[in-house]
Design an enzyme around this catalytic site. Structure first.
Site, mmCIF file in Angstrom:
data_model
loop_
_atom_site.group_PDB
_atom_site.id
_atom_site.type_symbol
_atom_site.label_atom_id
_atom_site.label_comp_id
_atom_site.label_asym_id
_atom_site.label_seq_id
_atom_site.Cartn_x
_atom_site.Cartn_y
_atom_site.Cartn_z
ATOM 1 N N LYS A 41 0.511 4.204 6.888
ATOM 2 C CA LYS A 41 0.270 4.945 6.016
ATOM 3 C C LYS A 41 0.827 6.549 6.018
ATOM 4 C CE LYS A 41 -3.089 1.881 4.766
ATOM 5 N NZ LYS A 41 -2.679 0.853 3.700
ATOM 6 N N SER A 90 0.717 -1.096 -0.052
ATOM 7 C CA SER A 90 -0.071 0.149 0.120
ATOM 8 C C SER A 90 0.738 1.384 -0.109
ATOM 9 C CB SER A 90 -1.083 -0.011 1.273
ATOM 10 O OG SER A 90 -0.327 0.210 2.336
#
Length: 260
Positions: free
Chosen positions: A108, A47
């Site tokens: 993230k 990701s």
């Protein structure tokens, strides 16, 4: 006259008890360092490509944002909120516990701060209704970086505070390229992966991330190995270790961008 000479007396102080004591002290020191200072994490998914790759091993600074119950191994419910709290900055790469399943660690980039309005329009990130500058800088044709066997466009974004990083555009008009407006609640943050078309983040089921859920800020890649190899498989190191990524800052590791 009798001369008396001093003799050094050497005492053999070894033994099982001393060995156990040294081991216990070393384990306690390691626990303190892991709990309060730096914790190692590995990247299990794509990701955050091209910034972070599967098989990257990171040191995450626990003290950057202060401490919550999630800063302590196994997350004992000793207290709520944070102590010695520090605020995540826009552009930080942070490890946090997923709000709807706090047994999972996610990593993230911090995109939205409390009170911000965040939206994706046609693949362009908008913060408070202002487009974040986005420049195509080339392509990456390396499956180890992109996970696909074709060239992938790379766009460089520059946040309002000057933080710059590369993002992958795997799919034109992808599911996350056009979203509703998200207004970040007080005490929460909006998180996104740099691999914009392959990231479960605040645009989807992750939602807003409370400050309490932050574990720490990613700093240094101390090891990196490709091919889904384990670091314990030493015989695979010559062919699989990504030597160019070792001891790099998380924002400075090479990503093989080819200019068009």
């Amino acid at each position: 006259m009798r001369h008396v000479s001093d003799k050094a007396v050497v005492k053999n102080s070894g033994g099982l008890g001393e060995t156990i004591s040294v081991i216990v002290q070393a384990l306690l020191l390691a626990l303190v360092i892991r709990t309060l200072l730096f914790q190692p994490f590995n990247i299990p998914s794509g990701s955050m490509r091209p910034t972070l790759l599967e098989g990257d091993y990171l040191f995450v600074s626990k003290f950057s944002y202060g401490y919550s119950k999630f800063s302590i191994p196994f997350a004992p419910d000793l207290f709520s909120g944070r102590i010695w709290s520090g605020e995540p900055q826009r552009g930080d790469i942070a490890v946090f516990r997923k709000p709807n399943d706090t047994s999972l660690d996610f990593i993230k980039r911090v995109i939205g701060l409390p009170g911000d309005t965040i939206q994706m329009r046609g693949g362009v990130l908008y913060i408070n209704d202002v487009a974040v500058p986005r420049e195509k800088v080339g392509q990456i044709d390396n499956p180890d970086v992109t996970e696909v066997n074709r060239p992938v466009d790379v766009y460089r974004e520059t946040l309002p505070n000057g933080i710059t990083y590369d993002t992958l555009d795997l799919t034109a008009n992808g599911l996350g390229d056009d979203t509703r407006e998200f207004v970040v609640p007080a005490g929460n943050y909006f998180m996104m992966g740099d691999n914009r078309d392959n990231s479960s983040d605040s645009r989807f089921d992750v939602g807003y991330v409370p400050l309490e859920n932050f574990v720490g800020r990613a700093n240094i890649i101390f090891f990196s190995i490709a091919g889904k190899a384990s670091p314990l498989e030493i015989w695979r190191w010559p062919s699989e270790v990504r030597f160019g990524r070792l001891l790099n800052s998380v924002n400075s590791a090479p990503s093989s961008v080819q200019n068009n």
